[in-house]
Design a protein around this motif. Structure first.
Motif, PDB file in Angstrom:
ATOM      1  N   ASN A 112       0.815  -1.227   0.000  1.00  0.00           N
ATOM      2  CA  ASN A 112       0.000   0.000   0.000  1.00  0.00           C
ATOM      3  C   ASN A 112       0.845   1.271   0.000  1.00  0.00           C
ATOM      4  O   ASN A 112       0.579   2.197   0.764  1.00  0.00           O
ATOM      5  CB  ASN A 112      -0.939  -0.003   1.213  1.00  0.00           C
ATOM      6  CG  ASN A 112      -1.785  -1.244   1.288  1.00  0.00           C
ATOM      7  OD1 ASN A 112      -2.437  -1.606   0.318  1.00  0.00           O
ATOM      8  ND2 ASN A 112      -1.766  -1.923   2.419  1.00  0.00           N
ATOM      9  N   THR A 113       1.823   1.353  -0.871  1.00  0.00           N
ATOM     10  CA  THR A 113       2.765   2.466  -0.872  1.00  0.00           C
ATOM     11  C   THR A 113       2.586   3.433  -2.033  1.00  0.00           C
ATOM     12  O   THR A 113       2.728   4.634  -1.865  1.00  0.00           O
ATOM     13  CB  THR A 113       4.214   1.919  -0.893  1.00  0.00           C
ATOM     14  OG1 THR A 113       4.395   1.103   0.255  1.00  0.00           O
ATOM     15  CG2 THR A 113       5.239   3.027  -0.900  1.00  0.00           C
ATOM     16  N   LYS A 141      -1.438   1.530  -3.364  1.00  0.00           N
ATOM     17  CA  LYS A 141      -2.402   2.008  -2.386  1.00  0.00           C
ATOM     18  C   LYS A 141      -3.800   1.573  -2.829  1.00  0.00           C
ATOM     19  O   LYS A 141      -4.021   1.257  -4.008  1.00  0.00           O
ATOM     20  CB  LYS A 141      -2.387   3.541  -2.317  1.00  0.00           C
ATOM     21  CG  LYS A 141      -1.126   4.129  -1.741  1.00  0.00           C
ATOM     22  CD  LYS A 141      -1.206   5.647  -1.759  1.00  0.00           C
ATOM     23  CE  LYS A 141       0.056   6.283  -1.230  1.00  0.00           C
ATOM     24  NZ  LYS A 141       0.007   7.758  -1.337  1.00  0.00           N
ATOM     25  N   SER A 142      -4.742   1.608  -1.914  1.00  0.00           N
ATOM     26  CA  SER A 142      -6.132   1.337  -2.276  1.00  0.00           C
ATOM     27  C   SER A 142      -6.536   2.315  -3.380  1.00  0.00           C
ATOM     28  O   SER A 142      -6.256   3.505  -3.289  1.00  0.00           O
ATOM     29  CB  SER A 142      -7.010   1.530  -1.033  1.00  0.00           C
ATOM     30  OG  SER A 142      -8.355   1.323  -1.368  1.00  0.00           O
TER      31      SER A 142
END
Length: 173
Positions: A112-113, A141-142
């Motif tokens: 999630n970066t 990321k989402s």
């Protein structure tokens, strides 16, 4: 025919002549500059302050273009000479790019970066592309975006042939 491993592919890219590495220049080779980059930038849109992973960044030309547009860029490249070229360019023109020398298929992604992962002409050269693809997706990321390009197997000619002929020929497909 023996299967090619990721180590074999990385080894082959590690023996690329310096002239090939340097030939990408500041905007990529002909195909990247005129065909791929415009599409990539259109898909990415405004990149200021976006975190972007250039997966399989080669000599880092796309990392540098994105960083100059305000993105926070990380490039991953497994082949030593390409990675070293990218590092040297960052030392010459400090754009804040982080480079990692890693095999995308065995890399432990930072979950999630990234807002975007760009794999520009990369997955087709990774024998274990599914693991590489999974790692790239895990690092998003989402609601992040994965943008990738690859050469369709029916296209055998290089960008320089396209430039000369103004077309791409399809043979034996």
């Amino acid at each position: 025919m023996a299967e090619i491993s990721n180590a074999d592919a990385i080894n082959a890219f590690s023996h690329a002549p310096t002239t090939l590495i340097e030939s990408f220049g500041d905007e990529g080779d002909f195909t990247r500059k005129y065909l791929l980059n415009p599409v990539l930038f259109s898909l990415l849109g405004e990149v200021t302050d976006k975190t972007i992973l250039d997966a399989g960044c080669g000599q880092g030309y796309l990392c540098r273009l994105l960083a100059r547009k305000g993105a926070k860029v990380t490039g991953i490249e497994p082949a030593e000479p390409w990675y070293m070229y990218a590092l040297q360019k960052e030392q010459t023109e400090q754009l804040g790019i982080t480079y990692w020398q890693e095999d995308l298929s065995t890399w432990s992604p930072l979950l999630n970066t990234f807002d975007y992962v760009v794999a520009n002409m990369v997955f087709m050269d990774i024998p274990d592309y599914l693991s590489a693809l999974r790692n790239c997706i895990a690092s998003l990321k989402s609601h992040g975006g994965l943008i990738f390009s690859l050469l369709h197997p029916c296209f055998e000619e290089s960008g320089s042939e396209w430039k000369k002929k103004g077309e791409v020929s399809v043979r034996d497909y």
